[in-house]
Design an enzyme around this catalytic site. Structure first.
Site, PDB file in Angstrom:
ATOM      1  N   VAL A  44       0.837  -1.208   0.000  1.00  0.00           N
ATOM      2  CA  VAL A  44       0.000   0.000   0.000  1.00  0.00           C
ATOM      3  C   VAL A  44       0.870   1.256   0.000  1.00  0.00           C
ATOM      4  O   VAL A  44       0.625   2.204  -0.762  1.00  0.00           O
ATOM      5  CB  VAL A  44      -0.959  -0.002   1.209  1.00  0.00           C
ATOM      6  CG1 VAL A  44      -1.788   1.292   1.225  1.00  0.00           C
ATOM      7  CG2 VAL A  44      -1.887  -1.206   1.155  1.00  0.00           C
ATOM      8  N   CYS A  45       1.900   1.259   0.837  1.00  0.00           N
ATOM      9  CA  CYS A  45       2.793   2.423   0.914  1.00  0.00           C
ATOM     10  C   CYS A  45       3.452   2.712  -0.426  1.00  0.00           C
ATOM     11  O   CYS A  45       3.643   3.872  -0.812  1.00  0.00           O
ATOM     12  CB  CYS A  45       3.872   2.188   1.966  1.00  0.00           C
ATOM     13  SG  CYS A  45       3.252   1.941   3.635  1.00  0.00           S
ATOM     14  N   THR A  46       3.825   1.669  -1.130  1.00  0.00           N
ATOM     15  CA  THR A  46       4.487   1.841  -2.423  1.00  0.00           C
ATOM     16  C   THR A  46       3.565   2.544  -3.413  1.00  0.00           C
ATOM     17  O   THR A  46       3.991   3.446  -4.145  1.00  0.00           O
ATOM     18  CB  THR A  46       4.934   0.473  -2.969  1.00  0.00           C
ATOM     19  OG1 THR A  46       5.857  -0.117  -2.047  1.00  0.00           O
ATOM     20  CG2 THR A  46       5.613   0.618  -4.328  1.00  0.00           C
ATOM     21  N   LEU A  49       3.197   6.404  -2.213  1.00  0.00           N
ATOM     22  CA  LEU A  49       4.342   7.269  -2.486  1.00  0.00           C
ATOM     23  C   LEU A  49       4.532   7.497  -3.977  1.00  0.00           C
ATOM     24  O   LEU A  49       4.919   8.587  -4.405  1.00  0.00           O
ATOM     25  CB  LEU A  49       5.606   6.674  -1.860  1.00  0.00           C
ATOM     26  CG  LEU A  49       5.766   6.948  -0.367  1.00  0.00           C
ATOM     27  CD1 LEU A  49       6.875   6.099   0.225  1.00  0.00           C
ATOM     28  CD2 LEU A  49       6.055   8.425  -0.121  1.00  0.00           C
ATOM     29  N   ARG A 129      -1.166   5.488   8.941  1.00  0.00           N
ATOM     30  CA  ARG A 129      -1.123   6.417   7.809  1.00  0.00           C
ATOM     31  C   ARG A 129      -1.699   7.768   8.238  1.00  0.00           C
ATOM     32  O   ARG A 129      -2.888   8.029   8.109  1.00  0.00           O
ATOM     33  CB  ARG A 129      -1.908   5.844   6.636  1.00  0.00           C
ATOM     34  CG  ARG A 129      -1.402   4.500   6.187  1.00  0.00           C
ATOM     35  CD  ARG A 129      -2.104   3.976   4.939  1.00  0.00           C
ATOM     36  NE  ARG A 129      -1.766   2.581   4.759  1.00  0.00           N
ATOM     37  CZ  ARG A 129      -0.599   2.125   4.320  1.00  0.00           C
ATOM     38  NH1 ARG A 129       0.348   2.981   3.999  1.00  0.00           N
ATOM     39  NH2 ARG A 129      -0.382   0.832   4.207  1.00  0.00           N
TER      40      ARG A 129
END
Length: 217
Positions: A44-46, A49, A129
């Protein structure tokens, strides 16, 4: 002390992918968005960003500086950024804080207290988040928080910045789902019939407490 809307954003020094950073010095007279991620090399973070990096020009137009944060060291961040750029076909240039000791995360209350699985190999809680909108006076204007399992909405982040900046500029509030160019609301603190009220253009009084206005910009 818990952070609330209107609190001064705690200043800090940190190591980032772009070198050492002092938050207040980095922001200068700009707006800032500080946003945290649970960990590097996570799916998810990838995606988040990569999308924020793609939108960097949009944030720059709004005089907004971006600061990411993840609970790993800067060296690992650098390796992760290579993946992000490859997968999103972008070139991420804003700094990402290495916060493996959670010093910034704790100062900003970004730690997950509910999800017992959101921890590193040492059992230390990862960050959730969080998104902090910081104005040029270093005041926190909006806080958004999501669990680790839910990706953020980049369009909403831009919309919030637009609403905050437009409200400051025109002394208005924004209705639900507002987008730039749409009518806004005259604040209740402005009394009908006063010179301040009369200065608003294209007024529309729906109720005594609901008065719209529309600027041609």
């Amino acid at each position: 002390m818990s952070l609330r809307l209107g609190s001064t954003a705690p200043n800090f020094d940190a190591e980032t992918t772009n070198g050492k950073l002092n938050l207040h010095e980095y922001l200068g007279n700009s707006w800032g968005i500080l946003f945290s991620h649970p960990a590097d090399f996570t799916p998810v973070c990838t995606t988040e960003l990569g999308e924020i990096a793609r939108l960097e020009p949009e944030f720059a137009k709004r005089n907004v500086k971006l600061i990411g944060l993840s609970a790993n060291d800067v060296e690992k961040h650098g390796q992760w950024v290579s993946d992000i750029n490859e997968l999103s076909q972008t070139s991420l240039s804003f700094p990402i804080i290495g916060d493996q000791e959670r010093k910034v995360a704790l100062a900003y209350d970004m730690i997950d207290q509910e999800d017992a699985t959101n921890v590193d190999e040492k059992g230390i809680a990862f960050t959730i988040r969080s998104v902090f909108f910081i104005d040029p006076a270093k005041k926190i204007r909006t806080i958004l928080q999501y669990p680790a399992s839910v990706g953020r909405n980049s369009n909403e982040i831009l919309r919030v910045i637009d609403a905050l900046q437009y409200g400051d500029k025109r002394k208005v509030t924004t209705p639900i789902n507002w987008q730039p160019g749409q009518k806004t609301i005259i604040p209740p603190t402005v009394k009908t019939g006063t010179p301040e009220y009369e200065a608003y253009p294209q007024k529309e009084e729906v109720k005594s407490y609901l008065r719209f206005t529309k600027f041609d910009d």
